[in-house]
Scaffold this active site. Sequence first.
Site, mmCIF file in Angstrom:
data_model
loop_
_atom_site.group_PDB
_atom_site.id
_atom_site.type_symbol
_atom_site.label_atom_id
_atom_site.label_comp_id
_atom_site.label_asym_id
_atom_site.label_seq_id
_atom_site.Cartn_x
_atom_site.Cartn_y
_atom_site.Cartn_z
ATOM 1 N N ASN A 149 0.822 -1.355 0.175
ATOM 2 C CA ASN A 149 0.105 0.240 -0.343
ATOM 3 C C ASN A 149 0.525 1.407 -0.248
ATOM 4 O OD1 ASN A 149 -2.270 1.840 0.271
ATOM 5 N ND2 ASN A 149 -1.194 1.587 2.337
ATOM 6 N N TYR A 183 4.179 9.502 -11.431
ATOM 7 C CA TYR A 183 3.252 8.609 -10.336
ATOM 8 C C TYR A 183 2.174 7.106 -11.315
ATOM 9 C CZ TYR A 183 -0.894 7.949 -7.112
ATOM 10 O OH TYR A 183 -1.555 6.879 -5.894
HETATM 11 P P1 NAI Z 1 -0.654 8.588 2.266
HETATM 12 O O1 NAI Z 1 0.049 9.254 2.152
HETATM 13 O O2 NAI Z 1 -2.097 9.262 3.606
HETATM 14 O O3 NAI Z 1 -0.509 7.048 3.322
HETATM 15 C C1 NAI Z 1 1.279 6.515 3.200
HETATM 16 C C2 NAI Z 1 2.210 5.573 3.660
HETATM 17 O O4 NAI Z 1 2.834 5.320 3.737
HETATM 18 C C3 NAI Z 1 2.348 7.044 4.245
HETATM 19 O O5 NAI Z 1 1.771 6.056 6.257
HETATM 20 C C4 NAI Z 1 3.565 7.156 4.366
HETATM 21 O O6 NAI Z 1 4.408 7.434 5.407
HETATM 22 C C5 NAI Z 1 3.599 5.804 3.663
HETATM 23 N N1 NAI Z 1 5.128 5.020 2.819
HETATM 24 C C6 NAI Z 1 5.523 6.219 2.319
HETATM 25 N N2 NAI Z 1 7.016 5.811 1.717
HETATM 26 C C7 NAI Z 1 7.141 4.455 2.423
HETATM 27 C C8 NAI Z 1 7.917 3.670 2.196
HETATM 28 N N3 NAI Z 1 9.676 4.242 1.941
HETATM 29 N N4 NAI Z 1 8.242 2.594 3.063
HETATM 30 C C9 NAI Z 1 7.049 2.299 4.249
HETATM 31 N N5 NAI Z 1 6.668 3.705 4.049
HETATM 32 C C10 NAI Z 1 6.441 4.488 3.247
HETATM 33 O O7 NAI Z 1 -1.564 7.619 0.621
HETATM 34 P P2 NAI Z 1 -2.949 7.040 0.972
HETATM 35 O O8 NAI Z 1 -3.444 8.243 0.093
HETATM 36 O O9 NAI Z 1 -3.856 6.591 2.547
HETATM 37 O O10 NAI Z 1 -2.519 6.588 -0.498
HETATM 38 C C11 NAI Z 1 -2.117 5.248 -0.090
HETATM 39 C C12 NAI Z 1 -1.933 4.047 -1.284
HETATM 40 O O11 NAI Z 1 -3.112 3.875 -2.530
HETATM 41 C C13 NAI Z 1 -0.803 5.259 -1.679
HETATM 42 O O12 NAI Z 1 -0.291 3.807 -2.967
HETATM 43 C C14 NAI Z 1 -1.579 5.459 -3.073
HETATM 44 O O13 NAI Z 1 -0.754 5.693 -4.140
HETATM 45 C C15 NAI Z 1 -2.723 5.115 -3.687
HETATM 46 N N6 NAI Z 1 -4.220 5.725 -3.866
HETATM 47 C C16 NAI Z 1 -4.869 6.742 -2.950
HETATM 48 C C17 NAI Z 1 -5.619 7.484 -3.918
HETATM 49 C C18 NAI Z 1 -6.394 8.572 -2.579
HETATM 50 O O14 NAI Z 1 -7.109 8.207 -3.321
HETATM 51 N N7 NAI Z 1 -6.212 8.557 -1.332
HETATM 52 C C19 NAI Z 1 -6.130 7.397 -5.305
HETATM 53 C C20 NAI Z 1 -4.879 5.905 -5.420
HETATM 54 C C21 NAI Z 1 -4.219 5.364 -5.170
#
Ligand code: NAI
Length: 458
Positions: free
Chosen positions: A299, A364
């Site tokens: 994720n 991305y």
């Molecule tokens: P977010 O930014 O709120 O959370 C992402 C988490 O990943 C954070 O806790 C961060 O510390 C962690 N992270 C980042 N780099 C890391 C690394 N190198 N190692 C370990 N942890 C790491 O993002 P969100 O919105 O919760 O998104 C989760 C997933 O869903 C992502 O892959 C995002 O691309 C995808 N996504 C989100 C959408 C949205 O509308 N929020 C839409 C489409 C996809």
Amino acid sequence: MADKYLDLVNTPLPGRLAKALGLPRPSVLRRYTPGEAIATRPVLVAGSGSGADALAEVLLGWDVEVRRHVLPGEKLSAAVVVLDAVAAPADLAGPMLELGQAVKLLVPGGRVVALFRSSADTTDPAEAAARQGIDGAIRSVAHEVRWGATANGIILRGDAATTDPTTLGALRFFLSGKSAYVDGQFVEVSATPAGSIAGLAAATTAEGEGVPDQPLAGRTAVVTGAARGIGAKIAEVLARDGARVVALDVPAAGEQLAQVANRVGGTALQLDITAPDAAARILEHAGQRFGMLDIVVHNAGITRDKLLANMDASRWDSVIAVNIASQLRMNEEFLASPVFSDTGRIISLASTSGIAGNRGQSNYAASKAGVIGMVRAQAAAFDGVGRTINAVAPGFIETDMTAKIPPLTRQVARRLSSLQQGGLPVDVAETIAFLASDAAAGINGQVVRVCGQNLVGA
Ligand code: NAI
């Protein structure tokens, strides 16, 4: 972030005003509550043939009131249209027109589910036209249904039957509140691999014994990026379904991560997934504490948006490193490890940006389209085995990430789907929990969009 407009139009006066002005009127979606009935009103099983008859029998075993034809004026929880035997486009008229009568009778939050065979599995042009025609028709129905109803399809691959355990698992998912924000989508189902533990556990659902309350009991799951947002919700839902959760995030998010791990009764693993030893540390953590790793949810993801003309190497490289390169590297090690279960599941987060592209997101979109490519290619190695690899592609989800979008753009983005609202992290989490379960044993190499039938890249 709360969608205040959605709340407002669901009160009497503003609702009437929005109707009079022709403004969007998103409905409050029917989401899953533990113990919910599969249907509170009758379910139509339309279509003739042995596949439809057999499916109707199974639904009766689920304690559902089944109708084989629409009864004038009788409300329906769902309409299931079985089209597995169509041979030419002319065969579609009868069942589709019956479905047309049924959608008028759907309760709010009702469901349409079509079952049909893949056009890729026939060389007969008329048969392929009929099968592909269903795809177009059901996508259109998804645009047409109202009051939070959805329309989706299950595509039977090879000789998968309408009553295969995975077909039934997918049907239950689509009928339930767990699929609230999955709309206009199709999952391909192959016959559940014979003899897999998964097949046996899912088969009990075909015999009407119900679904276990905790379908992931005894499984160990690692969720990357679990400190907040979608990842934290995935950890919660997997734990609700019985999994032991290893919540993983970067050390900088350690405090939030510990809170999530405590909340779900799991363990915390502070780790940067781009580290060369990331997979080894996950396997060691899961192996030492739980003896096995069953579910991996990739994720963690980042955005570093810029128009390509202004893109620098560090933005490009960091997004590729976190969002896709780390997963490719880790998957190789998981697959080669005895700690990764024979019925293991890998589920990766893609994005609608990876399907349709998005201005300012070439890096991305490359990473998220890369996830789709990876899942499809790797699925071949899993075929016929108990393991599966799939992706979930969220559309607009209400998180910290989307809360940063300027207000007007955010309002527009929310309404740009058939359901006219953003999804919630729980919607993504429910789809992942389904793909992680035995009930999805015959779903492999798929990309399931959780996007409310987003009009972008449909
Ligand atoms: P977010 O930014 O709120 O959370 C992402 C988490 O990943 C954070 O806790 C961060 O510390 C962690 N992270 C980042 N780099 C890391 C690394 N190198 N190692 C370990 N942890 C790491 O993002 P969100 O919105 O919760 O998104 C989760 C997933 O869903 C992502 O892959 C995002 O691309 C995808 N996504 C989100 C959408 C949205 O509308 N929020 C839409 C489409 C996809």
